[in-house]
Design a protein around this motif. Structure first.
Motif, mmCIF file in Angstrom:
data_model
loop_
_atom_site.group_PDB
_atom_site.id
_atom_site.type_symbol
_atom_site.label_atom_id
_atom_site.label_comp_id
_atom_site.label_asym_id
_atom_site.label_seq_id
_atom_site.Cartn_x
_atom_site.Cartn_y
_atom_site.Cartn_z
ATOM 1 N N PHE A 75 0.819 -1.216 0.000
ATOM 2 C CA PHE A 75 0.000 0.000 0.000
ATOM 3 C C PHE A 75 0.854 1.268 0.000
ATOM 4 O O PHE A 75 0.411 2.322 0.457
ATOM 5 N N ALA A 76 2.067 1.158 -0.533
ATOM 6 C CA ALA A 76 2.986 2.293 -0.521
ATOM 7 C C ALA A 76 2.454 3.486 -1.296
ATOM 8 O O ALA A 76 2.807 4.635 -1.012
ATOM 9 N N GLU A 77 1.587 3.226 -2.264
ATOM 10 C CA GLU A 77 1.060 4.317 -3.091
ATOM 11 C C GLU A 77 -0.088 5.059 -2.429
ATOM 12 O O GLU A 77 -0.580 6.047 -2.962
ATOM 13 N N CYS A 78 -0.527 4.591 -1.256
ATOM 14 C CA CYS A 78 -1.708 5.153 -0.607
ATOM 15 C C CYS A 78 -1.302 6.003 0.598
ATOM 16 O O CYS A 78 -1.271 5.515 1.736
ATOM 17 N N ASP A 79 -1.006 7.263 0.355
ATOM 18 C CA ASP A 79 -0.565 8.165 1.415
ATOM 19 C C ASP A 79 -1.601 9.224 1.777
ATOM 20 O O ASP A 79 -1.745 9.588 2.936
ATOM 21 N N THR A 80 -2.325 9.737 0.779
ATOM 22 C CA THR A 80 -3.180 10.902 0.987
ATOM 23 C C THR A 80 -4.543 10.727 0.330
ATOM 24 O O THR A 80 -4.763 9.773 -0.432
ATOM 25 N N GLY A 81 -5.408 11.682 0.608
ATOM 26 C CA GLY A 81 -6.712 11.682 -0.031
ATOM 27 C C GLY A 81 -6.627 11.782 -1.541
ATOM 28 O O GLY A 81 -7.485 11.250 -2.260
ATOM 29 N N ALA A 82 -5.617 12.456 -2.050
ATOM 30 C CA ALA A 82 -5.426 12.529 -3.497
ATOM 31 C C ALA A 82 -5.229 11.138 -4.083
ATOM 32 O O ALA A 82 -5.726 10.832 -5.178
ATOM 33 N N ASP A 83 -4.504 10.280 -3.359
ATOM 34 C CA ASP A 83 -4.317 8.901 -3.809
ATOM 35 C C ASP A 83 -5.644 8.143 -3.796
ATOM 36 O O ASP A 83 -5.921 7.334 -4.687
ATOM 37 N N ALA A 84 -6.470 8.417 -2.785
ATOM 38 C CA ALA A 84 -7.775 7.759 -2.700
ATOM 39 C C ALA A 84 -8.692 8.173 -3.838
ATOM 40 O O ALA A 84 -9.565 7.407 -4.257
ATOM 41 N N ASN A 85 -8.505 9.372 -4.371
ATOM 42 C CA ASN A 85 -9.329 9.841 -5.479
ATOM 43 C C ASN A 85 -8.947 9.213 -6.815
ATOM 44 O O ASN A 85 -9.739 9.221 -7.755
ATOM 45 N N ARG A 86 -7.737 8.651 -6.900
ATOM 46 C CA ARG A 86 -7.300 8.100 -8.193
ATOM 47 C C ARG A 86 -7.223 6.576 -8.204
ATOM 48 O O ARG A 86 -7.136 5.970 -9.263
ATOM 49 N N SER A 87 -7.284 5.922 -7.046
ATOM 50 C CA SER A 87 -7.054 4.485 -6.961
ATOM 51 C C SER A 87 -8.147 3.802 -6.160
ATOM 52 O O SER A 87 -8.476 4.234 -5.052
ATOM 53 N N ASP A 88 -8.719 2.701 -6.707
ATOM 54 C CA ASP A 88 -9.728 1.945 -5.978
ATOM 55 C C ASP A 88 -9.182 1.405 -4.662
ATOM 56 O O ASP A 88 -9.863 1.427 -3.635
ATOM 57 N N VAL A 89 -7.945 0.891 -4.696
ATOM 58 C CA VAL A 89 -7.342 0.326 -3.487
ATOM 59 C C VAL A 89 -7.200 1.400 -2.414
ATOM 60 O O VAL A 89 -7.581 1.207 -1.248
ATOM 61 N N CYS A 90 -6.662 2.554 -2.799
ATOM 62 C CA CYS A 90 -6.489 3.647 -1.832
ATOM 63 C C CYS A 90 -7.841 4.185 -1.365
ATOM 64 O O CYS A 90 -7.985 4.600 -0.202
ATOM 65 N N ARG A 91 -8.840 4.145 -2.250
ATOM 66 C CA ARG A 91 -10.187 4.604 -1.861
ATOM 67 C C ARG A 91 -10.766 3.692 -0.794
ATOM 68 O O ARG A 91 -11.422 4.157 0.153
#
Length: 305
Positions: A75-91
């Motif tokens: 989950f290294a790519e999931c740091d911020t809300g911006a990441d959650a807006n572009r990625s299903d996993v981060c969301r």
């Protein structure tokens, strides 16, 4: 429903699950959005779903949890809300953070405390204490290990095969619904689904519709629920488009919609989750009231009123 770009995501609330085909397992416990498909197919084949084992036992932790540096890398790519807006996993991770923060703040009003609940995000299939998790079973909460299981690829399935739109709140609703089951488990309500597992007014249906309502309560408060680091709300205020997105997901997984699509006929006596209209109705009841007390589906004569 978009995340505020600067909020911090807490990946420690989510574990990485194993990939691959997985071992055979029984029906999930605690209800899910996709488990109904398995139930319907068993009925078509003349098999009583209540006779299928739940596949309990010890977890294969080699499959379910990567651990250590592998876990951090997943989950290294999931740091911020911006990441959650572009990625299903981060969301999913951001929604898990938001839902848990909300219930942790809300339950003390009722003299209860929220117990942190992990989500396993996996690819393809993995093992839970309730049997095999896969996107064919759908997201579910397993009370035997008190964990939510989600294959992020299910969201594409929800859109392409179930007919939901691909909006963010459709996906967030799925996560919030499963955490509704976790809350029911903590309040001692979840077992009522197993005591009365089928029928339009059954305990199973009432349990599922309660989880829809609890997802709506979260949605009402999501834009006021802050992350611990920045004290910024995880999510931006809902738009009508967001609400329509959640309602499309709720409708797509109604018993009548799925039965019509898979068998060409509707049989309320075998329902386990409720009609499309009822799922929308109870989500909106939770959303419009924002009140946990309005979600008592066992207190009404009929869940379709």
């Amino acid at each position: 429903m978009s995340f505020n770009e600067n909020v911090t995501l807490d990946t420690s609330q989510v574990r990485s699950g194993g990939g691959g085909r997985g071992a055979p397992g029984g029906l999930v416990v605690g209800g899910g959005l996709g488990g109904i498909v398995i139930t319907i197919l068993l009925m078509v084949l003349g098999i009583d779903p209540s006779q299928i084992p739940t596949g309990g036992g010890q977890l294969d932790t080699g499959q379910v949890q990567a651990g250590g540096d592998q876990e951090a890398d997943a989950f290294a790519e999931c740091d911020t809300g911006a990441d959650a807006n572009r990625s299903d996993v981060c969301r999913v991770i951001g929604t898990v953070n938001s839902v848990q923060a909300f219930w942790a703040g809300e339950l003390p009003r009722y003299k209860r405390e929220w117990r942190s609940t992990q989500t396993v995000l996996y690819d393809g299939a993995t093992q839970s204490a309730c049997g095999t998790a896969s996107n064919q079973v759908g997201p579910f909460y397993c009370p035997l290990d008190q964990t939510v299981y989600i294959d992020a690829s299910f969201f594409e399935l929800l859109s392409s095969q179930y007919g939901a739109d691909d909006g963010a709140l459709a996906q967030e609703y799925v996560v919030a619904h499963e955490y509704g089951h976790a809350l029911q488990d903590q309040l001692g309500l979840l077992s009522r689904a197993q005591q009365d597992p089928q029928g339009a007014e059954s305990g199973s249906v009432r349990t599922e519709l309660m989880a829809d309502c609890l997802a709506g309560v979260w949605a009402q408060h999501a834009s006021q629920t802050p992350d611990e680091d920045t004290q910024t709300p995880f999510l931006k205020p809902l738009t009508q488009s967001d609400i329509d997105s959640a309602l499309s997901a709720a409708s797509a997984v109604g018993d009548d919609r799925i039965q019509e699509a898979t068998t060409g006929r509707v049989n309320p006596e075998s329902w386990t989750h409720g009609s499309a209209a009822a799922r929308q109705q109870w989500f909106m009841r939770g959303f419009q009231s924002g009140d946990l007390n309005q979600c008592d589906t066992f207190a009404v004569a009929s869940v379709y009123e």
